[in-house]
Design a protein around this motif. Structure first.
Motif, PDB file in Angstrom:
ATOM      1  N   LEU A  30     -10.436  -4.847 -10.061  1.00 13.79           N
ATOM      2  CA  LEU A  30     -11.658  -5.327  -9.414  1.00 13.79           C
ATOM      3  C   LEU A  30     -11.322  -6.290  -8.285  1.00 13.79           C
ATOM      4  CD1 LEU A  30     -14.760  -5.437  -9.384  1.00 13.79           C
ATOM      5  CD2 LEU A  30     -14.614  -7.332 -11.029  1.00 13.79           C
ATOM      6  N   THR A  31     -10.424  -7.246  -8.544  1.00 16.85           N
ATOM      7  CA  THR A  31     -10.018  -8.201  -7.521  1.00 16.85           C
ATOM      8  C   THR A  31      -9.330  -7.508  -6.354  1.00 16.85           C
ATOM      9  OG1 THR A  31      -9.724  -9.903  -9.229  1.00 16.85           O
ATOM     10  CG2 THR A  31      -8.695 -10.303  -7.091  1.00 16.85           C
ATOM     11  N   ALA A  32      -8.434  -6.569  -6.672  1.00 16.34           N
ATOM     12  CA  ALA A  32      -7.713  -5.854  -5.616  1.00 16.34           C
ATOM     13  C   ALA A  32      -8.658  -5.014  -4.771  1.00 16.34           C
ATOM     14  CB  ALA A  32      -6.629  -4.970  -6.236  1.00 16.34           C
ATOM     15  N   PHE A  33      -9.626  -4.369  -5.426  1.00 18.10           N
ATOM     16  CA  PHE A  33     -10.568  -3.530  -4.668  1.00 18.10           C
ATOM     17  C   PHE A  33     -11.437  -4.373  -3.743  1.00 18.10           C
ATOM     18  CE2 PHE A  33     -14.716  -1.443  -4.208  1.00 18.10           C
ATOM     19  CZ  PHE A  33     -14.325  -0.238  -3.640  1.00 18.10           C
ATOM     20  N   ILE A  34     -11.976  -5.476  -4.267  1.00 17.90           N
ATOM     21  CA  ILE A  34     -12.826  -6.336  -3.433  1.00 17.90           C
ATOM     22  C   ILE A  34     -12.014  -6.931  -2.281  1.00 17.90           C
ATOM     23  CG2 ILE A  34     -14.165  -8.469  -3.420  1.00 17.90           C
ATOM     24  CD1 ILE A  34     -15.010  -7.855  -6.290  1.00 17.90           C
ATOM     25  N   THR A  35     -10.788  -7.388  -2.587  1.00 14.02           N
ATOM     26  CA  THR A  35      -9.931  -7.954  -1.542  1.00 14.02           C
ATOM     27  C   THR A  35      -9.572  -6.913  -0.499  1.00 14.02           C
ATOM     28  OG1 THR A  35      -8.991  -9.514  -3.146  1.00 14.02           O
ATOM     29  CG2 THR A  35      -7.756  -9.147  -1.106  1.00 14.02           C
ATOM     30  N   GLY A  36      -9.191  -5.722  -0.965  1.00 18.08           N
ATOM     31  CA  GLY A  36      -8.833  -4.654  -0.035  1.00 18.08           C
ATOM     32  C   GLY A  36      -9.998  -4.231   0.831  1.00 18.08           C
ATOM     33  N   LEU A  37     -11.163  -4.105   0.225  1.00 20.75           N
ATOM     34  CA  LEU A  37     -12.342  -3.712   1.004  1.00 20.75           C
ATOM     35  C   LEU A  37     -12.696  -4.771   2.036  1.00 20.75           C
ATOM     36  CD1 LEU A  37     -14.534  -1.526   1.265  1.00 20.75           C
ATOM     37  CD2 LEU A  37     -15.914  -2.840  -0.354  1.00 20.75           C
ATOM     38  N   GLU A  96      -1.161  -7.214  10.065  1.00 21.36           N
ATOM     39  CA  GLU A  96      -1.931  -8.416   9.775  1.00 21.36           C
ATOM     40  C   GLU A  96      -1.458  -9.038   8.468  1.00 21.36           C
ATOM     41  OE1 GLU A  96      -6.109  -7.805   9.931  1.00 21.36           O
ATOM     42  OE2 GLU A  96      -6.037  -6.550  11.739  1.00 21.36           O
ATOM     43  N   ARG A  97      -1.534 -10.368   8.374  1.00 21.27           N
ATOM     44  CA  ARG A  97      -1.047 -11.054   7.175  1.00 21.27           C
ATOM     45  C   ARG A  97      -1.849 -10.666   5.932  1.00 21.27           C
ATOM     46  NH1 ARG A  97       3.744 -11.842   7.623  1.00 21.27           N
ATOM     47  NH2 ARG A  97       3.699 -13.332   5.897  1.00 21.27           N
ATOM     48  N   ALA A  98      -3.135 -10.403   6.119  1.00 23.98           N
ATOM     49  CA  ALA A  98      -3.956 -10.005   4.971  1.00 23.98           C
ATOM     50  C   ALA A  98      -3.450  -8.694   4.387  1.00 23.98           C
ATOM     51  CB  ALA A  98      -5.415  -9.878   5.382  1.00 23.98           C
ATOM     52  N   HIS A  99      -3.052  -7.770   5.248  1.00 23.78           N
ATOM     53  CA  HIS A  99      -2.540  -6.493   4.768  1.00 23.78           C
ATOM     54  C   HIS A  99      -1.160  -6.664   4.145  1.00 23.78           C
ATOM     55  CE1 HIS A  99      -5.275  -4.735   8.137  1.00 23.78           C
ATOM     56  NE2 HIS A  99      -5.962  -5.072   7.051  1.00 23.78           N
ATOM     57  N   TYR A 100      -0.379  -7.582   4.652  1.00 22.82           N
ATOM     58  CA  TYR A 100       0.923  -7.868   4.047  1.00 22.82           C
ATOM     59  C   TYR A 100       0.755  -8.327   2.605  1.00 22.82           C
ATOM     60  CZ  TYR A 100       4.888 -10.846   2.780  1.00 22.82           C
ATOM     61  OH  TYR A 100       5.914 -11.447   2.097  1.00 22.82           O
ATOM     62  N   TRP A 101      -0.157  -9.271   2.371  1.00 18.86           N
ATOM     63  CA  TRP A 101      -0.343  -9.780   1.020  1.00 18.86           C
ATOM     64  C   TRP A 101      -1.015  -8.737   0.122  1.00 18.86           C
ATOM     65  CZ3 TRP A 101       2.370 -13.350  -0.964  1.00 18.86           C
ATOM     66  CH2 TRP A 101       2.854 -14.392  -0.188  1.00 18.86           C
ATOM     67  N   TYR A 102      -1.866  -7.925   0.689  1.00 16.56           N
ATOM     68  CA  TYR A 102      -2.470  -6.827  -0.073  1.00 16.56           C
ATOM     69  C   TYR A 102      -1.374  -5.902  -0.605  1.00 16.56           C
ATOM     70  CZ  TYR A 102      -5.769  -3.009  -1.081  1.00 16.56           C
ATOM     71  OH  TYR A 102      -6.516  -2.018  -1.680  1.00 16.56           O
ATOM     72  N   GLY A 140      -1.419   3.399   4.126  1.00 12.07           N
ATOM     73  CA  GLY A 140      -1.089   2.905   2.787  1.00 12.07           C
ATOM     74  C   GLY A 140      -2.195   2.060   2.192  1.00 12.07           C
ATOM     75  N   THR A 141      -2.833   1.232   2.997  1.00 11.69           N
ATOM     76  CA  THR A 141      -3.929   0.406   2.491  1.00 11.69           C
ATOM     77  C   THR A 141      -5.113   1.269   2.054  1.00 11.69           C
ATOM     78  OG1 THR A 141      -4.673   0.109   4.790  1.00 11.69           O
ATOM     79  CG2 THR A 141      -3.318  -1.643   3.821  1.00 11.69           C
ATOM     80  N   LEU A 142      -5.347   2.367   2.761  1.00 10.89           N
ATOM     81  CA  LEU A 142      -6.433   3.278   2.371  1.00 10.89           C
ATOM     82  C   LEU A 142      -6.121   3.957   1.042  1.00 10.89           C
ATOM     83  CD1 LEU A 142      -7.309   4.974   5.793  1.00 10.89           C
ATOM     84  CD2 LEU A 142      -8.411   3.009   4.695  1.00 10.89           C
ATOM     85  N   VAL A 143      -4.861   4.321   0.832  1.00  9.43           N
ATOM     86  CA  VAL A 143      -4.455   4.940  -0.439  1.00  9.43           C
ATOM     87  C   VAL A 143      -4.685   3.973  -1.595  1.00  9.43           C
ATOM     88  CG1 VAL A 143      -2.502   5.849  -1.756  1.00  9.43           C
ATOM     89  CG2 VAL A 143      -2.800   6.501   0.641  1.00  9.43           C
ATOM     90  N   MET A 144      -4.292   2.719  -1.432  1.00 12.63           N
ATOM     91  CA  MET A 144      -4.466   1.731  -2.499  1.00 12.63           C
ATOM     92  C   MET A 144      -5.941   1.496  -2.807  1.00 12.63           C
ATOM     93  SD  MET A 144      -1.455  -1.088  -1.791  1.00 12.63           S
ATOM     94  CE  MET A 144      -2.006  -1.505  -0.129  1.00 12.63           C
ATOM     95  N   LEU A 145      -6.757   1.371  -1.768  1.00  7.29           N
ATOM     96  CA  LEU A 145      -8.180   1.117  -1.970  1.00  7.29           C
ATOM     97  C   LEU A 145      -8.830   2.286  -2.706  1.00  7.29           C
ATOM     98  CD1 LEU A 145     -10.434  -0.948  -1.183  1.00  7.29           C
ATOM     99  CD2 LEU A 145     -10.968   0.576   0.726  1.00  7.29           C
ATOM    100  N   LEU A 146      -8.454   3.506  -2.349  1.00  8.50           N
ATOM    101  CA  LEU A 146      -9.035   4.687  -2.980  1.00  8.50           C
ATOM    102  C   LEU A 146      -8.702   4.739  -4.466  1.00  8.50           C
ATOM    103  CD1 LEU A 146     -10.600   7.327  -2.140  1.00  8.50           C
ATOM    104  CD2 LEU A 146      -8.366   8.441  -2.130  1.00  8.50           C
ATOM    105  N   HIS A 147      -7.471   4.408  -4.830  1.00  9.39           N
ATOM    106  CA  HIS A 147      -7.058   4.472  -6.227  1.00  9.39           C
ATOM    107  C   HIS A 147      -7.721   3.378  -7.059  1.00  9.39           C
ATOM    108  CE1 HIS A 147      -4.073   7.291  -4.788  1.00  9.39           C
ATOM    109  NE2 HIS A 147      -3.706   7.529  -6.028  1.00  9.39           N
ATOM    110  N   ASP A 148      -7.851   2.182  -6.507  1.00  6.99           N
ATOM    111  CA  ASP A 148      -8.438   1.082  -7.270  1.00  6.99           C
ATOM    112  C   ASP A 148      -9.905   1.329  -7.607  1.00  6.99           C
ATOM    113  OD1 ASP A 148      -6.058  -0.284  -7.256  1.00  6.99           O
ATOM    114  OD2 ASP A 148      -6.546  -1.504  -5.511  1.00  6.99           O
ATOM    115  N   SER A 149     -10.601   2.116  -6.777  1.00  9.08           N
ATOM    116  CA  SER A 149     -12.040   2.308  -6.962  1.00  9.08           C
ATOM    117  C   SER A 149     -12.368   2.948  -8.303  1.00  9.08           C
ATOM    118  CB  SER A 149     -12.609   3.151  -5.813  1.00  9.08           C
ATOM    119  OG  SER A 149     -12.012   4.441  -5.794  1.00  9.08           O
ATOM    120  N   SER A 150     -11.605   3.954  -8.717  1.00  8.42           N
ATOM    121  CA  SER A 150     -11.904   4.615  -9.992  1.00  8.42           C
ATOM    122  C   SER A 150     -11.257   3.896 -11.173  1.00  8.42           C
ATOM    123  CB  SER A 150     -11.420   6.072  -9.959  1.00  8.42           C
ATOM    124  OG  SER A 150     -10.028   6.141  -9.740  1.00  8.42           O
TER     125      SER A 150
END
Length: 406
Positions: free
Chosen positions: A142-149, A174-180, A230-240
């Motif tokens: 949940l945290t990763a999805f909200i942060t990624g979105l 971007e630094r936000a994507h690095y930490w993501y 890569g960020t799109l792949v992570m966001l997609l997986h976290d959603s389900s």
């Protein structure tokens, strides 16, 4: 750059016509460097420590709120011969093995079957542990999805996939994507570190393959500056994954059957849409087709797509299990849901009834296993009856012949 090892040859990592000197145009803070990945290991250890604290202090009160109960288990009586068989040969002996154990231990078939039921129950993880594991993953996803979105919603490649390759590979990070990236990498690293003590599911091997493929995919895509896709792949997986873990949490509680069933149905729909429709038609299409509009294929292009194909194969495997679970769910609703309120007082039936969380993960055949156990029990009773009848008839015949001889 000529002094770099062969593994860092630019034709492995960069499209034709692009050199490491071109990447030097980016400042170090805007450029993904291989040594950045070293932070993932301490992050994994931090996640292990946080999970321990979460499962120890936060998960128990949450579980009590949902009615999660730690069931009292009856311990099997110490029997060295049976324990040796259980640990060295099989947890579920066949009928012929039970007969052999009856001769060696001087016990009846019923006593041996009951001992193995109790012994298997002792090895089953308690509900509170299962709940703690599901709750920890739920809060992370949940945290990763909200942060990624939040860090992707305003990016151009979130809305236009061709933007993933605009200017590639000279794209500032971007630094936000690095930490993501690092947080996701550290989390999956922590799952691997704890895999020996976590609850082992029926798809244990597939889970290990998934974690390894994910870690390798994240590491490679970071080094090759595939960060946008890569960020799109992570966001997609976290959603389900959020829905799956929340459904499991309600499944372990008491009185939340409708909430659990509803979340499972929503999870099944989201999983099938994101993993079998969006992932291949959007993500893989982007990496396979749209990317070659900008650059010619190179080694990194092929490796990245192979890793995505491995993930897609795992998606298909899990989708099959989920569809089988949905079929049983609908069938159960039509035939008085077998999963609902009919837990037997027998220890083994309780084990089968509460084994449903495995189905929530992998869609296991618990209905079939329960029917099979019942059938085996009836066959065993029939076999014993036939054996006793044969012995009785044999003794009667012998006695008759002896009287006749006298």
């Amino acid at each position: 750059m000529d002094m770099l090892p062969d593994v860092w040859r630019q034709d492995y990592w960069l499209p034709p016509g692009v050199t490491w000197m071109d990447m030097d145009q980016l400042a170090n803070s805007d450029r993904p460097l291989p040594q950045d990945l070293l932070i993932a290991l301490p992050l994994a250890l931090v996640f292990v420590a946080l999970r321990y604290l979460f499962e120890r202090y936060l998960a128990p009160p949450m579980g009590r709120c949902l009615g999660v109960k730690k069931r009292m288990q009856v311990a099997a009586a110490p029997t060295p011969k049976l324990e040796s068989f259980y640990t060295q040969r099989s947890r579920q002996p066949t009928q012929s093995e039970i007969v052999s154990l009856m001769l060696h231990c001087g016990k009846t078939q019923r006593q041996i079957e009951t001992w193995f039921r109790l012994r298997r129950n002792q090895d089953r993880p308690c509900q509170t542990k299962k709940f703690g594991e599901a709750a920890w993953r739920f809060f992370f996803y949940l945290t990763a999805f909200i942060t990624g979105l939040a860090c992707l919603i305003d990016t151009p490649w979130f809305w236009d996939r061709r933007e993933c390759w605009k200017g590639y590979p000279v794209q500032p990070m971007e630094r936000a994507h690095y930490w993501y990236y690092m947080l996701e990498l550290g989390f999956y690293g922590s799952l691997l570190l704890r895999i020996s003590v976590d609850i082992k599911r029926k798809d244990f091997k597939e889970q290990v393959i998934h974690h390894l493929a994910t870690i390798f995919l994240l590491s490679f895509s970071y080094c090759a500056n595939y960060i946008r896709i890569g960020t799109l792949v992570m966001l997609l997986h976290d959603s389900s994954d959020i829905l799956l873990e929340s459904a499991k949490m309600f499944n372990y509680g008491s009185g939340w059957r409708k909430a659990c069933d509803s979340l499972f149905v929503v999870f099944a729909v989201v999983f099938l849409v994101t993993r079998l429709v969006i992932f291949p038609s959007k993500i893989i299409h982007t990496t396979l087709v749209l990317s070659v509009e900008v650059f010619e294929p190179f080694v990194g292009y092929y490796l990245f797509n192979v890793l995505l194909m491995v993930l897609q194969a795992l998606h298909i495997f899990w989708a099959g299990l989920i569809l089988r679970m949905v079929y049983k769910f609908l069938k159960g609703k039509l035939e008085k849901d077998e999963r609902s309120d009919e837990e037997s007082e027998d220890v083994e039936d309780e084990e089968d009834g509460k084994g449903e969380e495995d189905n929530m993960d992998q869609g296991g055949d618990y209905c079939w296993e329960k029917s099979k156990d019942t059938l085996n029990s009836k066959l065993s009773m029939l076999t014993n009856s036939c054996v006793l009848n044969n012995l009785t008839n044999h003794r009667a015949s012998t006695a008759y012949r002896m009287r006749k001889a006298q």
